[in-house]
Design a protein around this motif. Sequence first.
Motif, mmCIF file in Angstrom:
data_model
loop_
_atom_site.group_PDB
_atom_site.id
_atom_site.type_symbol
_atom_site.label_atom_id
_atom_site.label_comp_id
_atom_site.label_asym_id
_atom_site.label_seq_id
_atom_site.Cartn_x
_atom_site.Cartn_y
_atom_site.Cartn_z
ATOM 1 N N TYR A 1 37.125 31.538 -33.697
ATOM 2 C CA TYR A 1 35.944 31.004 -34.378
ATOM 3 C C TYR A 1 36.392 30.313 -35.667
ATOM 4 O O TYR A 1 37.304 30.794 -36.333
ATOM 5 C CB TYR A 1 34.989 32.135 -34.767
ATOM 6 C CG TYR A 1 34.278 32.826 -33.634
ATOM 7 C CD1 TYR A 1 33.270 32.180 -32.924
ATOM 8 C CD2 TYR A 1 34.579 34.142 -33.301
ATOM 9 C CE1 TYR A 1 32.588 32.833 -31.903
ATOM 10 C CE2 TYR A 1 33.902 34.803 -32.282
ATOM 11 C CZ TYR A 1 32.918 34.146 -31.584
ATOM 12 O OH TYR A 1 32.243 34.797 -30.582
ATOM 13 N N HIS B 1 39.517 32.089 -37.106
ATOM 14 C CA HIS B 1 39.696 33.527 -37.002
ATOM 15 C C HIS B 1 39.817 33.858 -35.512
ATOM 16 O O HIS B 1 38.971 33.436 -34.720
ATOM 17 C CB HIS B 1 38.479 34.223 -37.616
ATOM 18 C CG HIS B 1 38.382 35.664 -37.283
ATOM 19 N ND1 HIS B 1 39.245 36.600 -37.812
ATOM 20 C CD2 HIS B 1 37.552 36.338 -36.466
ATOM 21 C CE1 HIS B 1 38.937 37.783 -37.328
ATOM 22 N NE2 HIS B 1 37.907 37.656 -36.515
ATOM 23 N N ALA C 1 39.173 36.001 -32.684
ATOM 24 C CA ALA C 1 38.330 37.154 -32.334
ATOM 25 C C ALA C 1 38.854 37.854 -31.085
ATOM 26 O O ALA C 1 38.722 39.063 -30.926
ATOM 27 C CB ALA C 1 36.896 36.700 -32.103
ATOM 28 N N GLU D 1 36.167 49.412 -31.611
ATOM 29 C CA GLU D 1 35.252 49.495 -32.750
ATOM 30 C C GLU D 1 34.505 48.187 -32.923
ATOM 31 O O GLU D 1 34.852 47.173 -32.320
ATOM 32 C CB GLU D 1 36.038 49.851 -34.014
ATOM 33 C CG GLU D 1 37.062 48.795 -34.384
ATOM 34 C CD GLU D 1 38.102 49.316 -35.392
ATOM 35 O OE1 GLU D 1 38.256 48.677 -36.428
ATOM 36 O OE2 GLU D 1 38.742 50.345 -35.112
ATOM 37 N N SER D 2 33.499 48.218 -33.768
ATOM 38 C CA SER D 2 32.711 47.030 -34.062
ATOM 39 C C SER D 2 33.616 45.915 -34.588
ATOM 40 O O SER D 2 34.494 46.155 -35.398
ATOM 41 C CB SER D 2 31.651 47.394 -35.107
ATOM 42 O OG SER D 2 30.907 46.257 -35.425
ATOM 43 N N GLY D 3 33.442 44.707 -34.046
ATOM 44 C CA GLY D 3 34.249 43.570 -34.488
ATOM 45 C C GLY D 3 35.553 43.396 -33.724
ATOM 46 O O GLY D 3 36.343 42.501 -34.031
ATOM 47 N N SER D 4 35.789 44.230 -32.700
ATOM 48 C CA SER D 4 37.072 44.149 -31.986
ATOM 49 C C SER D 4 37.081 43.041 -30.932
ATOM 50 O O SER D 4 38.124 42.757 -30.352
ATOM 51 C CB SER D 4 37.425 45.511 -31.364
ATOM 52 O OG SER D 4 36.412 45.945 -30.494
ATOM 53 N N GLY D 5 35.934 42.409 -30.659
ATOM 54 C CA GLY D 5 35.917 41.262 -29.753
ATOM 55 C C GLY D 5 35.197 41.485 -28.436
ATOM 56 O O GLY D 5 35.200 40.611 -27.570
ATOM 57 N N LYS D 6 34.543 42.637 -28.282
ATOM 58 C CA LYS D 6 33.919 42.986 -27.001
ATOM 59 C C LYS D 6 32.826 41.991 -26.593
ATOM 60 O O LYS D 6 32.843 41.461 -25.483
ATOM 61 C CB LYS D 6 33.328 44.408 -27.066
ATOM 62 C CG LYS D 6 34.313 45.471 -27.520
ATOM 63 C CD LYS D 6 33.703 46.862 -27.494
ATOM 64 C CE LYS D 6 32.524 47.071 -28.430
ATOM 65 N NZ LYS D 6 32.891 46.989 -29.872
ATOM 66 N N SER D 7 31.886 41.756 -27.511
ATOM 67 C CA SER D 7 30.779 40.844 -27.184
ATOM 68 C C SER D 7 31.271 39.431 -26.951
ATOM 69 O O SER D 7 30.738 38.712 -26.089
ATOM 70 C CB SER D 7 29.750 40.813 -28.313
ATOM 71 O OG SER D 7 29.047 42.010 -28.359
ATOM 72 N N THR D 8 32.283 39.040 -27.715
ATOM 73 C CA THR D 8 32.829 37.692 -27.552
ATOM 74 C C THR D 8 33.391 37.516 -26.141
ATOM 75 O O THR D 8 33.181 36.468 -25.512
ATOM 76 C CB THR D 8 33.922 37.439 -28.613
ATOM 77 O OG1 THR D 8 33.318 37.509 -29.908
ATOM 78 C CG2 THR D 8 34.576 36.084 -28.423
HETATM 79 P P1 ADP Z 1 32.339 43.479 -31.009
HETATM 80 O O1 ADP Z 1 31.450 43.091 -29.883
HETATM 81 O O2 ADP Z 1 33.525 44.298 -30.578
HETATM 82 O O3 ADP Z 1 31.610 44.125 -32.157
HETATM 83 P P2 ADP Z 1 32.463 40.646 -31.592
HETATM 84 O O4 ADP Z 1 32.950 39.985 -30.377
HETATM 85 O O5 ADP Z 1 31.003 40.617 -31.885
HETATM 86 O O6 ADP Z 1 33.000 42.153 -31.623
HETATM 87 O O7 ADP Z 1 33.220 40.034 -32.860
HETATM 88 C C1 ADP Z 1 34.635 39.857 -32.898
HETATM 89 C C2 ADP Z 1 35.003 39.097 -34.161
HETATM 90 O O8 ADP Z 1 34.517 37.758 -34.069
HETATM 91 C C3 ADP Z 1 34.413 39.688 -35.437
HETATM 92 O O9 ADP Z 1 35.360 39.516 -36.462
HETATM 93 C C4 ADP Z 1 33.188 38.836 -35.657
HETATM 94 O O10 ADP Z 1 32.880 38.780 -37.030
HETATM 95 C C5 ADP Z 1 33.645 37.483 -35.134
HETATM 96 N N1 ADP Z 1 32.506 36.692 -34.596
HETATM 97 C C6 ADP Z 1 31.671 37.056 -33.589
HETATM 98 N N2 ADP Z 1 30.772 36.092 -33.318
HETATM 99 C C7 ADP Z 1 31.049 35.076 -34.195
HETATM 100 C C8 ADP Z 1 30.492 33.775 -34.413
HETATM 101 N N3 ADP Z 1 29.460 33.333 -33.667
HETATM 102 N N4 ADP Z 1 31.051 33.011 -35.388
HETATM 103 C C9 ADP Z 1 32.093 33.448 -36.109
HETATM 104 N N5 ADP Z 1 32.668 34.639 -35.952
HETATM 105 C C10 ADP Z 1 32.167 35.454 -35.017
#
Ligand code: ADP
Length: 246
Positions: A13, A27, A29, A48-55
Amino acid sequence: RKLLDVVSLTKKYPSKTNLIGRPVEFHTAVNQVSFHVNEGEVLSLVGESGSGKSTIGKCLLKVTDMTEGFIYFDGQDISNLKPEEARTMRRNMQMIFQDPYSSLNPKHTVREILSLPLKVHRLARTGAEREKRIKEVLDLVGIPAAYMERYPHEFSGGQKQRIGIARALMSKPKLIIADEAVSALDVSIQAQVINLLVQLKKELGLTLLFISHDLAVVNYISDRVAVLYRGDLVEVGSVHEVYSQP
Ligand code: ADP
Ligand code: ADP
């Protein structure tokens, strides 16, 4: 058979832009992540939160572009799809969201909510066919067909999530991605929804990618677990292997 094969998936991102809005720093992700999901299994993606799962989930569903890597789904290379092709692909890959409150349109009845995927994917063409499929799926998730004309706010949290699951099932997908699908629910309701997912997996032969930070739930539901740490995949194995490291 591998239903889903993810090879060196990377997502960056923009983290800093210059004066004219052009990204100058990124960054990472998700960093070179590879894993597969076999047909009929539950693979959990934990971290953990922010580890990239949703991405990862969003890259699979093609709601966001990946930066590098390959994704193979159901024998097809879906790494680069046009929007129209992605829509067709999503008939077979559906998502259940953490927050059914925000994902179910409050102005639509259950009938309308469940009709939409059928229309989008041009599945049941006549009213009678739609009616039949909606009743079938409501029965699968344990919501009485008599509630079809009700609106989301008339249901409890657990019932809303059942409707979210029903919506995902309408197009008879092969893979369901559940992103923190029970995390927002009361613990007692969580167990019911988890058991429903397990039952659906058995009855329908569904394959599940289960995204969660809740190890107790993951332990209960998973065939295998993939562990993410700050965008890196640090471990993949059976629940037993991953949780009994020396
Ligand atoms: P998780 O699902 O494990 O909590 P995410 O996939 O939501 O993790 O996020 C992984 C990393 O990517 C985090 O550092 C988050 O801040 C960053 N991130 C997620 N979505 C965006 C976005 N749309 N733009 C910029 N950074 C993002
Ligand atoms: P986040 O992980 O950033 O909290 P959400 O989990 O709420 O985001 O949503 C993930 C993505 O799916 C977002 O891009 C959102 O716009 C999209 N989305 C949310 N609800 C729905 C829905 N009911 N149908 C299709 N896409 C949705």
